[in-house]
Design an enzyme around this catalytic site. Structure first.
Site, PDB file in Angstrom:
ATOM      1  N   HIS A 161       0.899  -1.230   0.088  1.00 56.10           N
ATOM      2  CA  HIS A 161      -0.016   0.162   0.011  1.00 56.10           C
ATOM      3  C   HIS A 161       0.903   1.190   0.160  1.00 56.10           C
ATOM      4  CE1 HIS A 161       1.039   0.163   4.545  1.00 56.10           C
ATOM      5  NE2 HIS A 161       0.305  -1.085   4.377  1.00 56.10           N
ATOM      6  N   HIS A 195       4.013   1.385   2.240  1.00 57.56           N
ATOM      7  CA  HIS A 195       5.409   0.772   1.778  1.00 57.56           C
ATOM      8  C   HIS A 195       5.793   1.298   0.292  1.00 57.56           C
ATOM      9  CE1 HIS A 195       2.817  -3.120   2.714  1.00 57.56           C
ATOM     10  NE2 HIS A 195       3.925  -3.303   3.388  1.00 57.56           N
TER      11      HIS A 195
HETATM   12  O1  PAF Z   1       6.879  -4.777   8.723  1.00 53.00           O
HETATM   13  C1  PAF Z   1       6.752  -5.986   7.914  1.00 53.00           C
HETATM   14  O2  PAF Z   1       6.064  -6.079   6.993  1.00 53.00           O
HETATM   15  C2  PAF Z   1       7.343  -7.477   8.455  1.00 53.00           C
HETATM   16  O3  PAF Z   1       7.295  -7.239   9.807  1.00 53.00           O
HETATM   17  C3  PAF Z   1       8.879  -7.369   8.042  1.00 53.00           C
HETATM   18  C4  PAF Z   1       9.668  -6.197   8.484  1.00 53.00           C
HETATM   19  C5  PAF Z   1       8.868  -7.650   6.425  1.00 53.00           C
HETATM   20  C6  PAF Z   1       9.546  -8.580   8.642  1.00 53.00           C
HETATM   21  O4  PAF Z   1       8.554  -9.833   8.127  1.00 53.00           O
END
Ligand code: PAF
Length: 285
Positions: free
Chosen positions: A34, A37
């Site tokens: 989303h 990210h």
């Molecule tokens: O924040 C996340 O999406 C997860 O906890 C991560 C850091 C990718 C670890 O799986």
């Protein structure tokens, strides 16, 4: 943009880019990308020559009763998102690539992972630390981008880097919110219409809390009560915790707040099937 699934192909790509003198920006995710990210991806693209993203839904960070099986998956859409945001390589490893052994050894990260979210979700941060350590081992020298929305996770990752001396610089990026203040999260898709209307109460309550600190509130108990009362009175959310910690050490501040200290107020609340967390930073005047 290419998508690779093997550690070997991923490392070959990274080594080639490093041999050209390019710096690597790495954004680890569990997919269902989303705008939160993409803000991490965009920060990396702005700062580094090469940006790579991983998508791996890490079973170790879910307990038996949590939503691993229902965790939203959208690989095709995620690939398009990465392409649009100028990611150069997407790493989507299988479970075997990440954990060659059936039962991987869990990382120890100490007290930081045991309070607040760690108390409500025992072993969650050990699971996070285990996968992040494995990913950092694979990626090597790089800068890794994490959102402040998961503030405790960010602290756990910083601690992990310190303990292992990983050659990875951690870049913290601000929380991205919808217009009404709700922090973006892959879990927001679980909210019903009514819960979605309720959920912005978390940020509203955090903002009220921060304002009361700026106006002179010095007792963390009062601060927690103020925030809890807002959530309880203004929503049907099932409040889990309100925590007040020192932003640098993550130690809980249970009594008087010292002037000049940077604190974080953290909150977790269940809205039906969606467990939402949020936080806000404030300096004690
Ligand atoms: O924040 C996340 O999406 C997860 O906890 C991560 C850091 C990718 C670890 O799986």
């Amino acid at each position: 943009m290419e998508t690779v699934t093997s550690v070997k192909d991923f490392q070959n790509f990274l080594n080639e880019r490093r041999s050209l003198g390019e710096e690597i920006g790495f954004v680890p995710t569990m997919g269902a990308l989303h705008d939160g990210h993409t803000s991490l991806i965009d920060a990396s693209v702005r700062q580094k020559k090469t940006t790579v993203v991983s998508i791996f839904v890490n079973p170790l960070q879910f307990s038996d009763t949590e939503d691993l099986d229902d965790y939203p998956l959208s690989l095709e859409k995620d690939e398009e998102t990465c392409l649009r945001h100028k990611v150069e390589l997407l790493f989507c490893p299988t479970r075997r690539e990440i954990y060659p052994k059936e039962l991987p050894e869990l990382e120890e990260i100490g007290e930081i992972g045991k309070t607040l979210e760690g108390e409500s979700r025992p072993s969650h941060f050990q699971g996070v630390a285990t996968v992040v350590a494995r990913l950092f081992e694979i990626v090597g020298v790089s800068s890794a981008y994490f959102g402040e929305k998961d503030f405790q996770q960010l602290m756990v990752v910083n601690e992990l880097v310190k303990r292992h001396q990983f050659p990875v610089e951690i870049v913290a990026c601000p929380t991205i919110r919808q217009i009404d203040g709700l922090a973006l999260s892959s879990r927001n898709v679980y909210l019903t219409e009514e819960q979605r209307a309720d959920a912005p109460v978390l940020y509203r309550a955090l903002m009220e809390g921060a304002e009361s600190v700026r106006c002179g509130e010095k007792k963390s108990e009062n601060l927690k009560k103020l925030i809890s009362d807002i959530v309880i009175n203004e929503s049907k959310g099932d409040l889990d915790y309100v925590g007040v910690v020192d932003s640098e050490t993550f130690t809980q501040l249970d009594s008087v707040l010292e002037s000049g200290k940077q604190i974080r107020i953290l909150i977790a609340c269940n809205f039906g099937a969606a467990r939402l967390i949020d936080n806000i930073g404030v300096v004690i005047p």
